[in-house]
Design an enzyme around this catalytic site. Structure first.
Site, PDB file in Angstrom:
ATOM      1  CG  HIS A 122      20.664   9.001  -9.496  1.00 40.25           C
ATOM      2  ND1 HIS A 122      21.649   9.253 -10.009  1.00 40.25           N
ATOM      3  CD2 HIS A 122      20.857   8.675  -8.821  1.00 40.25           C
ATOM      4  CE1 HIS A 122      23.091   8.493  -9.768  1.00 40.25           C
ATOM      5  NE2 HIS A 122      22.162   7.467  -8.946  1.00 40.25           N
TER       6      HIS A 122
ATOM      7  CG  HIS B 179      11.812  22.989  12.564  1.00 37.01           C
ATOM      8  ND1 HIS B 179      12.424  23.849  13.851  1.00 37.01           N
ATOM      9  CD2 HIS B 179      11.125  22.539  13.162  1.00 37.01           C
ATOM     10  CE1 HIS B 179      10.883  24.183  14.486  1.00 37.01           C
ATOM     11  NE2 HIS B 179      10.420  23.437  14.297  1.00 37.01           N
TER      12      HIS B 179
ATOM     13  CG  HIS C 235      32.132  22.550  16.557  1.00 37.92           C
ATOM     14  ND1 HIS C 235      31.143  22.072  18.390  1.00 37.92           N
ATOM     15  CD2 HIS C 235      33.338  22.725  17.010  1.00 37.92           C
ATOM     16  CE1 HIS C 235      33.167  22.500  18.553  1.00 37.92           C
ATOM     17  NE2 HIS C 235      33.557  23.030  17.677  1.00 37.92           N
TER      18      HIS C 235
ATOM     19  CG  ASN D 285      30.012  13.980   6.166  1.00 41.77           C
ATOM     20  OD1 ASN D 285      28.888  14.243   6.263  1.00 41.77           O
ATOM     21  ND2 ASN D 285      30.402  15.248   5.530  1.00 41.77           N
TER      22      ASN D 285
ATOM     23  CB  CYS E  91      25.925  11.969   2.370  1.00 42.17           C
ATOM     24  SG  CYS E  91      27.463  11.822   2.284  1.00 42.17           S
TER      25      CYS E  91
ATOM     26  CG  HIS F 140      24.742  16.490   4.016  1.00 44.99           C
ATOM     27  ND1 HIS F 140      24.729  15.060   4.659  1.00 44.99           N
ATOM     28  CD2 HIS F 140      25.857  16.448   2.940  1.00 44.99           C
ATOM     29  CE1 HIS F 140      26.677  14.360   4.705  1.00 44.99           C
ATOM     30  NE2 HIS F 140      26.430  15.148   3.353  1.00 44.99           N
TER      31      HIS F 140
END
Length: 462
Positions: free
Chosen positions: A248, A330, A363, A367, A169, A334
């Protein structure tokens, strides 16, 4: 004589002036701008309604009443509505036996819709694209997906191509980082980043709870963006990349295994989301913040935080929290799930207004993996939040385990016209994000596990 000396001094300074000019000119060409982006929205017939979601679960013959109760609880608390999208093979009733062509079709639908729209809107011809980066984690084809795009749009022969898989992702910021590094070495270049996920071949049809969760969260989506380092195009650009940090934790066994593609004990493939995922995400997030905070926050906030840490060490008390709002307007988060959004909000001390774009995106679209950040950004633009000079902090997580973040500067007021939220933004934000699953299927909680039986010909009522 004086004029001659002045002339000699000037001649001596020419190499220095040339060097300074070269450095400044090089930096001017190293900037990374986003000209525009296009988020994919599937056709309405691909929407997962409450009734159809129940039908998909009913078709899975490996599930029993205990699994139904678990899934109901998971879906009710997921924060996902009933207007998200799924791939075609689910609507064809073939999620138990998808083919390679299902995955390719899923990507082709996205490519043909979004790449063409974006190139037409920016006025950039496919032959003007110098760099192409495609990231789709769960589908690797030969020729590659990037080759399909090149073939379809007849891009030039010397285009630089990168095809990423398995990056999870957080892959879209990895793709942006690749473009950023190319821009540092090559002038006057245009790049296209294509970010999506293929759900067709990754749909899980077993009863392992750690793997069936992915079916509840992941939905169809994708984003295409055009980036450039051409100074002449800066006036047209939306955003400028200021900082990007990648973390990572793949060397840690716990982090590596918390989010992984595997087969269950019956040989059914799917995506495992382990119980230690929140711990691994928190650890990666903390390490990422340590690196990016000094790059994006003012010195006054860093000094305040350092002093607060010292005071705590000397006298005890609550652990101080660094205030990212001192350097950020802002927060583009994710949409990994309600728990992910809640966790980031708690760690950064964000308000409900700060996390509204992420909650509403979860909503409406679910995802959508690596592309989810851009749906959140599109929500901000559609709401008129993004003004010239604002700074946007993007945070993403992915398998590996990775946490990637970056800071964008808004270059002009963005109104969100023609973006993916255009036909639904007027219905958001919603104060009630409860989905209808509990109302429709709540009776399952009252069923006796020992006596429950669902007939094969059972039809879910409207």
């Amino acid at each position: 004589m004086d004029l001659f000396l002045i002339f000699l001094y000037f001649v001596a300074l020419i190499p220095l002036i040339y060097t300074i000019w070269n450095i400044l000119d090089q930096r001017r060409h190293q900037n990374c701008y986003i000209l525009d982006y296009e988020c994919y929205k599937a056709a309405d017939e691909r929407k997962l309604s409450t009734k159809f979601s129940g039908e998909i679960i009913r078709r899975n013959k490996h599930l029993g009443i205990a699994d139904y109760k678990f899934l109901l609880k998971a879906i009710v608390s997921s924060g996902i509505g009933e207007e998200t999208y799924a791939p075609k093979m689910v609507f064809d009733g073939r999620e138990a036996s998808p083919s390679l062509s299902d995955g390719v079709l899923e990507m082709d639908e996205f490519f043909s819709d979004s790449v063409g729209k974006l190139l037409a809107r920016t006025g950039i011809h496919p032959s003007e694209i110098d760099v192409l980066v495609v990231n789709v984690s769960m589908l690797a084809t030969c020729p590659s997906l990037s080759a399909r795009i090149i073939n379809n749009y007849k891009m030039k022969e010397d285009i630089k191509v990168y095809n990423l898989s398995g990056m999870g992702c957080s892959a879209s910021l990895i793709s942006v980082n690749i473009v950023q590094n190319i821009f540092k070495n090559l002038r006057n270049r245009n790049a296209v980043v294509v970010t999506s996920e293929s759900l067709s071949l990754g749909w899980y049809n077993g009863n392992d709870r750690s793997m069936i969760l992915a079916n509840c969260l992941f939905r169809t989506g994708g984003c295409v963006m055009v980036l450039t380092n051409k100074p002449a195009l800066k006036s047209r650009a939306m955003l400028e990349l200021k900082q990007l940090v990648r973390t990572h934790h793949g060397s840690r066994d716990e982090s590596y295994g918390c989010c992984i593609q595997k087969e269950d004990e019956n040989g059914l493939a799917g995506f495992h989301l382990g119980k230690n995922l929140p711990k691994s995400a928190t650890r990666a997030f903390a390490d990422n913040l340590k690196q990016i905070a000094p790059k994006i926050l003012p010195a006054t906030e860093l000094l305040r935080f350092a002093a607060a840490l010292l005071f705590r060490k000397l006298s005890g008390g609550a652990r101080p929290v660094i205030n990212f709002k001192k350097g950020v307007e802002h927060f583009c988060l994710h949409t990994g799930g309600k728990a992910v959004i809640d966790g980031i909000a708690e760690n950064l001390g964000l308000s409900e207004d700060d996390v509204e774009p992420a909650r509403m995106t979860l909503h409406r679209f679910g995802n959508t993996s690596a592309s989810s950040l851009w749906y959140v950004l599109a929500y901000m633009a559609a709401k008129g939040r993004l003004k010239k000079g604002d700074r946007v902090f993007m945070i993403s997580f992915g398998a590996g385990f990775k946490c990637n973040s970056c800071l964008w500067k808004v270059l002009r007021d963005l109104d969100g016209r023609n973006n993916v939220w255009e036909d639904s933004i007027h219905t958001y934000p919603r104060t009630n994000l409860n989905n209808p699953f509990l109302e429709k299927y709540g009776w399952i909680h009252n069923e006796d596990s020992g006596q429950f039986h669902l007939p094969d010909d059972y039809e879910i009522p409207d």
